[in-house]
Design an enzyme around this catalytic site. Structure first.
Site, PDB file in Angstrom:
ATOM      1  N   ARG A 129       0.849  -1.182   0.000  1.00 42.45           N
ATOM      2  CA  ARG A 129       0.000   0.000   0.000  1.00 42.45           C
ATOM      3  C   ARG A 129       0.887   1.236   0.000  1.00 42.45           C
ATOM      4  NH1 ARG A 129      -3.391  -2.545  -1.836  1.00 42.45           N
ATOM      5  NH2 ARG A 129      -5.368  -3.238  -0.929  1.00 42.45           N
ATOM      6  N   HIS A 158      -0.787   0.118 -10.490  1.00 45.89           N
ATOM      7  CA  HIS A 158      -1.436  -0.823  -9.551  1.00 45.89           C
ATOM      8  C   HIS A 158      -1.943  -2.060 -10.303  1.00 45.89           C
ATOM      9  CE1 HIS A 158      -3.582  -1.142  -5.413  1.00 45.89           C
ATOM     10  NE2 HIS A 158      -3.304  -2.334  -5.902  1.00 45.89           N
TER      11      HIS A 158
END
Lengths: 309, 309
Positions: free
Chosen positions: B224, B272
């Site tokens: 993250r 991502h």
């Protein structure tokens, strides 16, 4: 009695020499033909890119070792001493390095990392981008090809291979012959060329054979540059039949400045560095063959002159 | 009784719906909160990036499933129904995709392929270029971290891992705690961050911790973005303490146009996409948790609210 090392300086002949010397402090080693005191003493020669005809100078030569996996450079010398056996190297470290390079290139393509690197301002977001093909075809299933096959199987690829004779390798579909080549190419997404250069493999990769790959396939050459017809590859890339290529070997090395491969957007080139010979790691194998040669025993990794590797 | 799917369109909610429907044609599925006919019927919700407070609307909700490996986005909703258990997904395909991405990036760095791609006019020739470091450190040894460790072990890397609690994984040196983190970082050449976002991991990667890596280490973030202090990474890259970084996750996604990461020469960014949730593959796990939830049985992959993952 002496062992001659005849390698380009970039191959670090002194490291090989000290590795051999640590295996046998008594062994007489001469580096470079210019330093040979008595040609009649040379019984074993380790060579790479040697001057044509050099090896005729040593009347008592018992064997010649190529300083690499391939022997094509050595065999290209038309003035080799008749009847002197030729050996080549096989080494686990070399096989690991080459497998690692091949996996790096295939995953780079699959995960489109070069495309991301060259477009850091991308705006699309968040969906895993994976090239869908999963079928690897390996040309050449010798020591290096088998090691690569194992690594790709571990990573979940479907692996096929083509070689002069059919091979039995667990998990690998094996092909041989021209029909076998077509059959394998027809289903291949990533084609890995590790073929040795022989009369049979010269110009084998050309418009006819490369067109048999699945549309959008990716071509990788770590074998020998002369197995590929360079213009044919460029035409197929420009036509979109192939999606890209990674080339580590070339018909002429170093690759010429301004060669069309250098700036082609679909071609990644590397300076023949997929693997190189690690002197410390191969010294024991060279020393073993030296001992076998001077005592007339069967040599390891003998080159089959008929097939050229 | 119904199951609510609340996902962004890019996550293809209709594919998840038809996969669930094929497992149970009788199951009532509603896609999108705007299409819910009777809120009291909703017993199970599959969500990603849901509107804050949405889940309070369903009085008979038995469980909530995050539609990914992480639950931090879901837990960031300060208006969650009290006492309703939350689960997340673990899936072998996702773990394989992420391991593949990580291996691609590490091998890309090791074999310097981006450098070759950006310098096709190179003139040096013929020596295998390999980044010498072999020590991988993985932050986070959960389902994804373990799968990655296995892949890197297969490829001959030395693998260590750090996690909240010590883990027993064959071949992996396990560390925990702040002293353990320092000890692992001190020997790490490639640092892979797969940590979940929790109070403990927020800003964990900063000047202090990243400086503990071996000089020239490479940093990869697929966990993250909020676990990394972005400015600290840039300073360490510019100072040469770190040799490069590959980032797939960011504090704000999509990454802003003109963000300094976008044009930094030592940073590779990807959108991502190291892995994404494959609807067909996760449908059985979601359906299993649905059945367990409505019959009051123990759920799979329950999120521990105390630790935040």
């Amino acid at each position: 009695m002496s062992l001659l090392i005849c390698l380009p300086d970039s191959f670090e002949p002194r490291i090989l020499c000290s590795s051999l010397q640590s295996l046998d402090p008594e062994l007489k080693i001469e580096i470079g033909p210019e330093n040979v005191q008595n040609p009649a003493e040379v019984e074993f020669a380790v060579v790479w890119n040697h001057p044509q005809g050099l090896l005729l100078k040593y009347p008592n030569l018992q064997a010649i070792s190529s300083y690499g996996h391939g022997a094509d450079g050595l065999l290209a010398d038309k003035k080799l001493p008749e009847g002197v056996p030729i050996v080549r190297l096989t080494n686990e470290t070399m096989a690991n390095w080459m497998s690692e390079y091949l996996l790096a290139v295939v995953l780079l393509k699959r995960r489109q990392l070069l495309e991301h690197a060259s477009n850091p301002e991308f705006v699309e977001w968040g969906t895993a981008a994976r090239h869908p093909g999963n079928q690897l075809g390996i040309l050449g299933l010798g020591y290096l090809g088998k090691a690569a096959a194992k690594v790709f199987l571990q990573m979940g690829f479907d692996v096929a291979g083509w070689s002069r004779t059919l091979k039995q390798i667990e998990g690998v579909s094996s092909y041989s012959g021209r029909d076998g080549l077509t059959e394998m190419l027809n289903k291949t997404d990533y084609l890995v060329n590790i073929l040795p250069l022989t009369d049979e493999t010269l110009n084998l990769l050309n418009t006819e054979t490369l067109s048999q790959l699945k549309r959008g396939a990716y071509y990788i050459n770590v074998g020998r540059g002369q197995t590929l017809v360079e213009e044919d590859l460029i035409s197929l890339l420009d036509a979109g039949q192939l999606s890209g290529a990674c080339l580590d070997v070339f018909r002429t090395e170093p690759l010429a400045e301004g060669h069309p491969f250098r700036k082609h957007k679909k071609i990644l080139i590397t300076p023949h560095n997929s693997c190189s010979t690690p002197p410390e790691a191969v010294a024991p194998q060279i020393y073993e063959n030296y001992k076998r040669a001077i005592s007339g025993r069967q040599l390891l990794n003998l080159v089959d002159l008929k097939h050229g590797y």
